[in-house]
Write an enzyme that holds these catalytic residues in place. Sequence first.
Site: not given
Length: 200
Positions: A111, A113, A140, A149
């Site tokens: 992912n 972020h 990130s 996260d």
Amino acid sequence: MTRLKLAILISGRGSNMEALLKAAASDPEFPAEPVLVLSNKPDAHGLKIAEAMGVAAVAIDHRTFGKDREAFEFHVDATLRGSGVEVIALAGFMRVLTPWFVKRWEGRMINIHPSLLPKYKGLDTHQRAIDAGDTEAGCSVHWVSAGVDEGEIIAQASVPILPGDTSDALAARTLPAEHKLYPEALKIACKTITEKLAHG
Ligand code: GAR
């Protein structure tokens, strides 16, 4: 070279998705082959970009499933497996995933972020960095784990926070850094996955 089959999950604009598609299209050594772009929102602009770039694009509207998150994810999972997907990149996919889905794709899902994690998990990252008086912000890319996260960080990039910055100005400064970072981080993730596969 083996390219891992990549799905990109989006919810809207799709600029990070586009950066990944461009990286894969322009680099013969890129270790992932985009096979599917999937959105939980049928009107996501990113779906149009993917189609224009010749990548299969589908919407699975989460609203169809009401509050049943797992039923939604079951359909997403079946669609991904139907396309032979081996690695998932979340790119502005704004649904919190259940532990079931996370476990099913553990070690194969990353992912991006818009903060320097572990700072500012969740929403409103840019405003929170400004309000805290930080002098730098950033983005990130991390492995997706059960906590939102919270997974292990793969790569980060920072940008300065300037005097008088607004959340929009900071987001606009961070976005190009995201577009540069995500393809590089995906390469690292693919290497990790491929090495794991090779060692059983
Ligand atoms: C990006 O800034 C991404 O980092 C963020 O949403 C934006 C999506 O833009 N993701 C999150 O906030 C996830 N927690 P895009 O659709 O143009 O890539």
